[in-house]
Scaffold this active site. Structure first.
Site, short mmCIF file in Angstrom:
data_model
loop_
_atom_site.label_atom_id
_atom_site.label_comp_id
_atom_site.label_asym_id
_atom_site.label_seq_id
_atom_site.Cartn_x
_atom_site.Cartn_y
_atom_site.Cartn_z
N HIS A 133 0.84 -1.20 0.00
CA HIS A 133 0.00 0.00 0.00
C HIS A 133 0.87 1.25 0.00
CE1 HIS A 133 -3.25 2.76 1.45
NE2 HIS A 133 -2.23 3.32 2.08
N GLU A 134 1.88 1.29 0.87
CA GLU A 134 2.74 2.46 0.97
C GLU A 134 3.55 2.66 -0.31
OE1 GLU A 134 2.52 4.66 3.30
OE2 GLU A 134 1.06 3.48 4.41
N HIS A 137 1.69 4.46 -3.03
CA HIS A 137 1.70 5.92 -3.03
C HIS A 137 2.89 6.46 -3.82
CE1 HIS A 137 -1.71 6.71 -0.51
NE2 HIS A 137 -1.24 6.03 0.52
#
Length: 263
Positions: A133-134, A137
């Site tokens: 998820h990170e 970004h």
């Protein structure tokens, strides 16, 4: 939230502010300075953003206790990320911060930092989903856009110039502000959803059960409801409970469509 603001739009916003006030009450010098700061922030190149971020990450690393190479935390993170070399051509580097805080974040320069607090509460697949998820970004350039947006609301804009190909040298205080911004970056609901989907696809491509995303998000949601232990980017990401419920549902629906269930 728009990912980019054009310079003409920024100028138009500034002029609209003037038209809504008496000209004799407007400090034109300050207004001109605000427009200049906005121009500088939005015209920074990707390379300049990465240079500034790299400076801030170095400061964070110097101020946090980093797990040694022999630490079980480091060995675990290295094992989970051994096949993660780069994203969008940017090399990734991973480190563990020894702290009870619940957080993990990835920066535009490819730095990924994971706290021992979140490692203690997540299974391997759940943790890998959070890392995915990170990294999402970064892949979606949310991290770069968040940095530029932060400059619009920060005194850092005074120190940042866009006329040179290299980043300006920042003071320790300025680097501290920037580091705090990076560790607690805020993203729009759309950006969070896109990062969720990136993490889901990331797990699926790695041969993992992406239902781990659901389980990880449920743990974060429960933690936010029970205490204030979570800090930084994850705290921001899971602070809106109705939205978190919708994100969990999105992951559950994707799992159902792909035939994945909770094991």
């Amino acid at each position: 939230m728009n990912k980019k603001l054009s310079l003409p739009l920024l100028a138009a916003i500034a002029m609209a502010a003037v038209s809504c006030s008496s000209m004799r009450n407007v400090d034109m010098t300050r207004l001109g300075s605000a427009i200049e700061k906005s121009t500088q922030a939005m015209s920074l190149s990707n390379a300049q953003v990465q240079q500034y971020v790299r400076q801030a990450v170095a400061k964070m690393d110097s101020e946090n206790k980093i797990a040694s190479a022999s630490s079980q935390y480091t060995k675990r993170l290295n094992r989970l990320t051994q096949n993660l070399k780069s994203v969008n051509g940017t090399p990734l580097n991973f480190k563990v911060y020894i702290t009870d805080d619940i957080n993990a974040f990835a920066c535009a320069d490819g730095s990924v930092r994971v706290y021992t607090g979140i490692m203690d509460m997540m299974t391997d697949d759940e943790l890998l989903g959070i890392i995915g998820h990170e990294i999402g970004h970064v892949a979606n350039e949310d991290s770069k856009d968040a940095f530029r947006q932060a400059l619009l609301n920060s005194a850092l804009a005074d120190a940042v110039g866009s006329t040179s190909a290299t980043a300006a040298a920042l003071t320790d205080s300025q680097l501290g502000q920037l580091a705090q911004t990076l560790a607690s970056a805020k993203y729009s609901r759309k950006q969070e959803t896109e990062a969720d989907n990136y993490g889901y696809d990331f797990l699926k491509a790695a041969g993992k059960n992406p239902y781990a995303m659901v389980l990880a998000f449920e743990k974060m949601q429960a933690l936010e409801q029970q205490s204030n232990r979570a800090t930084g980017s994850l705290a921001n990401a899971f602070s809106d409970h109705p939205d978190t419920a919708a994100r969990i549902k999105n992951m559950q629906q994707r799992c159902a469509a792909d035939g994945f269930t909770k094991k």
